[in-house]
Design a protein around this motif. Sequence first.
Motif, PDB file in Angstrom:
ATOM      1  N   GLU A 159       0.870  -1.273   0.001  1.00 40.73           N
ATOM      2  CA  GLU A 159       0.060   0.037   0.005  1.00 40.73           C
ATOM      3  C   GLU A 159       0.618   1.326  -0.039  1.00 40.73           C
ATOM      4  OE1 GLU A 159      -3.610   0.561   0.498  1.00 40.73           O
ATOM      5  OE2 GLU A 159      -3.524  -1.807  -0.108  1.00 40.73           O
ATOM      6  N   THR A 160       0.363   2.394  -0.604  1.00 40.64           N
ATOM      7  CA  THR A 160       1.191   3.659  -0.806  1.00 40.64           C
ATOM      8  C   THR A 160       0.572   4.701  -0.603  1.00 40.64           C
ATOM      9  OG1 THR A 160       2.801   4.718  -1.929  1.00 40.64           O
ATOM     10  CG2 THR A 160       1.688   3.221  -3.417  1.00 40.64           C
ATOM     11  N   ASP A 161       0.871   5.961  -0.192  1.00 34.80           N
ATOM     12  CA  ASP A 161       0.139   7.062  -0.392  1.00 34.80           C
ATOM     13  C   ASP A 161       0.556   7.851  -1.486  1.00 34.80           C
ATOM     14  OD1 ASP A 161      -1.441   6.357   2.041  1.00 34.80           O
ATOM     15  OD2 ASP A 161      -0.118   7.570   3.228  1.00 34.80           O
ATOM     16  N   LEU A 162       1.771   7.598  -2.120  1.00 33.88           N
ATOM     17  CA  LEU A 162       2.192   8.271  -3.239  1.00 33.88           C
ATOM     18  C   LEU A 162       1.417   8.337  -4.371  1.00 33.88           C
ATOM     19  CD1 LEU A 162       6.085   7.312  -2.804  1.00 33.88           C
ATOM     20  CD2 LEU A 162       4.891   9.426  -2.015  1.00 33.88           C
ATOM     21  N   PRO A 163       1.422   9.654  -5.011  1.00 35.70           N
ATOM     22  CA  PRO A 163       0.419   9.644  -6.241  1.00 35.70           C
ATOM     23  C   PRO A 163       0.999   8.847  -7.546  1.00 35.70           C
ATOM     24  CG  PRO A 163       2.118  11.624  -5.800  1.00 35.70           C
ATOM     25  CD  PRO A 163       2.120  10.976  -4.934  1.00 35.70           C
ATOM     26  N   LYS A 164       2.055   8.548  -7.563  1.00 32.76           N
ATOM     27  CA  LYS A 164       2.529   7.786  -8.809  1.00 32.76           C
ATOM     28  C   LYS A 164       3.429   6.599  -8.656  1.00 32.76           C
ATOM     29  CE  LYS A 164       2.542  11.711 -12.010  1.00 32.76           C
ATOM     30  NZ  LYS A 164       1.046  11.943 -11.515  1.00 32.76           N
ATOM     31  N   ASN A 170      15.508   1.106  -1.794  1.00 25.36           N
ATOM     32  CA  ASN A 170      14.428   1.662  -1.172  1.00 25.36           C
ATOM     33  C   ASN A 170      13.053   1.506  -1.991  1.00 25.36           C
ATOM     34  OD1 ASN A 170      13.134   4.541  -0.550  1.00 25.36           O
ATOM     35  ND2 ASN A 170      14.932   5.007   0.333  1.00 25.36           N
ATOM     36  N   ASN A 171      12.093   1.747  -1.553  1.00 27.28           N
ATOM     37  CA  ASN A 171      11.060   1.427  -2.466  1.00 27.28           C
ATOM     38  C   ASN A 171      10.102   2.681  -2.907  1.00 27.28           C
ATOM     39  OD1 ASN A 171       9.522   2.673  -0.160  1.00 27.28           O
ATOM     40  ND2 ASN A 171       8.174   0.945   0.186  1.00 27.28           N
ATOM     41  N   THR A 172      10.878   3.930  -2.708  1.00 23.82           N
ATOM     42  CA  THR A 172      10.556   5.040  -3.380  1.00 23.82           C
ATOM     43  C   THR A 172      11.718   5.584  -4.218  1.00 23.82           C
ATOM     44  OG1 THR A 172      11.082   6.388  -1.681  1.00 23.82           O
ATOM     45  CG2 THR A 172       8.966   5.776  -1.504  1.00 23.82           C
ATOM     46  N   LEU A 173      11.446   6.338  -5.354  1.00 20.60           N
ATOM     47  CA  LEU A 173      12.368   7.225  -5.985  1.00 20.60           C
ATOM     48  C   LEU A 173      11.781   8.760  -6.313  1.00 20.60           C
ATOM     49  CD1 LEU A 173      11.342   7.502  -8.956  1.00 20.60           C
ATOM     50  CD2 LEU A 173      12.280   5.211  -9.160  1.00 20.60           C
ATOM     51  N   THR A 181       8.834  14.802  -8.337  1.00 19.10           N
ATOM     52  CA  THR A 181       7.984  13.783  -8.421  1.00 19.10           C
ATOM     53  C   THR A 181       8.446  12.651  -7.545  1.00 19.10           C
ATOM     54  OG1 THR A 181       6.966  14.446 -10.628  1.00 19.10           O
ATOM     55  CG2 THR A 181       6.384  12.212  -9.794  1.00 19.10           C
ATOM     56  N   LYS A 182       7.544  12.109  -6.683  1.00 17.81           N
ATOM     57  CA  LYS A 182       8.001  10.986  -5.965  1.00 17.81           C
ATOM     58  C   LYS A 182       7.049   9.850  -6.284  1.00 17.81           C
ATOM     59  CE  LYS A 182       9.564  10.264  -1.236  1.00 17.81           C
ATOM     60  NZ  LYS A 182       9.268  10.441   0.069  1.00 17.81           N
ATOM     61  N   ALA A 183       7.924   8.600  -6.429  1.00 14.69           N
ATOM     62  CA  ALA A 183       6.935   7.499  -6.874  1.00 14.69           C
ATOM     63  C   ALA A 183       7.227   6.146  -5.805  1.00 14.69           C
ATOM     64  CB  ALA A 183       7.217   7.384  -8.195  1.00 14.69           C
ATOM     65  N   HIS A 184       6.275   5.213  -6.180  1.00 16.93           N
ATOM     66  CA  HIS A 184       6.626   3.866  -5.297  1.00 16.93           C
ATOM     67  C   HIS A 184       6.932   3.178  -6.428  1.00 16.93           C
ATOM     68  CE1 HIS A 184       5.768   0.224  -2.817  1.00 16.93           C
ATOM     69  NE2 HIS A 184       5.171  -0.015  -3.916  1.00 16.93           N
ATOM     70  N   VAL A 185       7.882   2.325  -6.243  1.00 18.86           N
ATOM     71  CA  VAL A 185       8.504   1.374  -7.145  1.00 18.86           C
ATOM     72  C   VAL A 185       7.686   0.001  -7.183  1.00 18.86           C
ATOM     73  CG1 VAL A 185      10.534   0.059  -7.688  1.00 18.86           C
ATOM     74  CG2 VAL A 185      10.978   2.336  -6.755  1.00 18.86           C
ATOM     75  N   LEU A 221      12.671  -4.807   1.551  1.00 25.22           N
ATOM     76  CA  LEU A 221      12.720  -3.289   1.229  1.00 25.22           C
ATOM     77  C   LEU A 221      11.307  -2.727   1.120  1.00 25.22           C
ATOM     78  CD1 LEU A 221      15.723  -3.235  -1.367  1.00 25.22           C
ATOM     79  CD2 LEU A 221      15.366  -2.297   1.039  1.00 25.22           C
ATOM     80  N   ASN A 222      10.195  -3.512   1.024  1.00 25.86           N
ATOM     81  CA  ASN A 222       8.789  -3.212   0.811  1.00 25.86           C
ATOM     82  C   ASN A 222       8.559  -2.632  -0.661  1.00 25.86           C
ATOM     83  OD1 ASN A 222       6.641  -3.685   2.691  1.00 25.86           O
ATOM     84  ND2 ASN A 222       7.459  -2.205   3.971  1.00 25.86           N
ATOM     85  N   ILE A 223       9.157  -3.153  -1.702  1.00 23.69           N
ATOM     86  CA  ILE A 223       9.011  -2.917  -2.882  1.00 23.69           C
ATOM     87  C   ILE A 223       7.889  -3.760  -3.474  1.00 23.69           C
ATOM     88  CG2 ILE A 223      10.169  -2.752  -5.291  1.00 23.69           C
ATOM     89  CD1 ILE A 223      12.772  -1.963  -3.816  1.00 23.69           C
ATOM     90  N   SER A 224       6.827  -3.293  -4.230  1.00 26.67           N
ATOM     91  CA  SER A 224       6.064  -4.417  -4.879  1.00 26.67           C
ATOM     92  C   SER A 224       6.401  -4.751  -6.102  1.00 26.67           C
ATOM     93  CB  SER A 224       4.745  -3.291  -5.296  1.00 26.67           C
ATOM     94  OG  SER A 224       4.265  -2.564  -4.206  1.00 26.67           O
ATOM     95  N   TYR A 225       5.959  -5.988  -6.321  1.00 20.21           N
ATOM     96  CA  TYR A 225       6.450  -6.775  -7.433  1.00 20.21           C
ATOM     97  C   TYR A 225       5.256  -7.524  -8.013  1.00 20.21           C
ATOM     98  CZ  TYR A 225       7.746 -10.950  -4.604  1.00 20.21           C
ATOM     99  OH  TYR A 225       7.794 -12.042  -3.852  1.00 20.21           O
ATOM    100  N   VAL A 226       5.377  -7.793  -9.481  1.00 23.50           N
ATOM    101  CA  VAL A 226       4.456  -8.516 -10.040  1.00 23.50           C
ATOM    102  C   VAL A 226       5.059  -9.658 -10.865  1.00 23.50           C
ATOM    103  CG1 VAL A 226       2.461  -6.871  -9.774  1.00 23.50           C
ATOM    104  CG2 VAL A 226       4.015  -6.940 -11.872  1.00 23.50           C
ATOM    105  N   ILE A 227       4.515 -10.598 -10.800  1.00 23.52           N
ATOM    106  CA  ILE A 227       5.088 -11.628 -11.952  1.00 23.52           C
ATOM    107  C   ILE A 227       4.266 -11.657 -13.107  1.00 23.52           C
ATOM    108  CG2 ILE A 227       6.063 -14.114 -12.316  1.00 23.52           C
ATOM    109  CD1 ILE A 227       6.969 -12.797  -9.673  1.00 23.52           C
ATOM    110  N   ALA A 228       5.059 -11.441 -14.162  1.00 27.07           N
ATOM    111  CA  ALA A 228       4.416 -11.426 -15.574  1.00 27.07           C
ATOM    112  C   ALA A 228       5.042 -12.255 -16.573  1.00 27.07           C
ATOM    113  CB  ALA A 228       4.179  -9.968 -16.187  1.00 27.07           C
TER     114      ALA A 228
END
Length: 240
Positions: free
Chosen positions: A85-90, A105-108, A113-117, A136-143
């Motif tokens: 879950e993130t509050d960041l807009p992007k 880190n899970n943001t950049l 502009t701050k974004a969640h990775v 690191l609390n970085i979201s990932y998807v397997i595609a």
Amino acid sequence: MKKPYIFCHMIVSIDGKIDGTHKALPERKSSADFFYNVAFGEDSHYDMQAWLSGRTTTDEAFTKYKEPDVDKSAAPVPEGDFIVETDLPKYYVSVDPSGKLAWDNNTLKYRDTKAHVIEVLTEKASNEYKAMLRKLNISYVIAGKDALDYEVLMEKLSDLFHIETLMLGGGAVLNWSFVQAGLCDEVSVVMAPFADGSASAASLFETKEGLSTDTPVSFDLDHVESKEDGTVWLRYKVKN
Ligand SMILES: NC(=O)c1ccc[n+]([C@@H]2O[C@H](COP(=O)([O-])OP(=O)(O)OC[C@H]3O[C@@H](n4cnc5c(N)ncnc54)[C@H](OP(=O)(O)O)[C@@H]3O)[C@@H](O)[C@H]2O)c1
């Protein structure tokens, strides 16, 4: 297929290069500011929730080709995706099929502009790499299994992250693979009035063996705008 609206937005030299020594010219700043504002500014033309980048672009801009700090003895991670879950807009959606990028880190931050990775992996990515992302609390998807499964990715970005408009943000290889896959709806080119004649710098689109071919694609011109500083903004619809 359920998918976000995808526009490719890039800044190029007058010879269509997305990289090269011309990028260091101080006079190019006003073109670069215009480029940023079109997609990320307060009164941006596009209202996007995420931008997508290829593994090389991320290494150059953020992770700097470092080795990821993995724990080789990490316990097996649960199957499937990992959503934070993130509050960041992007979101910054990073196409990294094998899991190579050395995130710490899970943001950049890109300018203001701050974004969640979100890492986009295939089943090739190792358990230890996924364990590092979880730590690191970085979201990932397997595609996909060995290669990127575009349809699965489009559905996951739509359903899991509610991304309706996605910017295809380079580099050349990522851009062309998405155009060739018929997923890119629009191309927005900001042409900055500079060049350096480099024979090796990447262009707006490039094929890569195994990912794309040089099958031609046509575009419909939608918009032309010129600025006082010589910047030209071109928008095309892709004839898919
Ligand atoms: N001017 C601009 O607006 C702008 C914007 C962004 C980037 N750039 C420039 O672009 C250059 C990098 O571009 P690039 O073309 O060399 O690389 P890229 O597109 O950033 O990354 C290519 C890599 O991403 C992964 N990838 C991309 N598409 C894929 C697909 N469809 N399926 C599976 N994997 C895929 C692969 O990673 P693996 O190799 O790990 O398999 C591939 O080798 C840099 O010089 C950067 O500065 C310029």
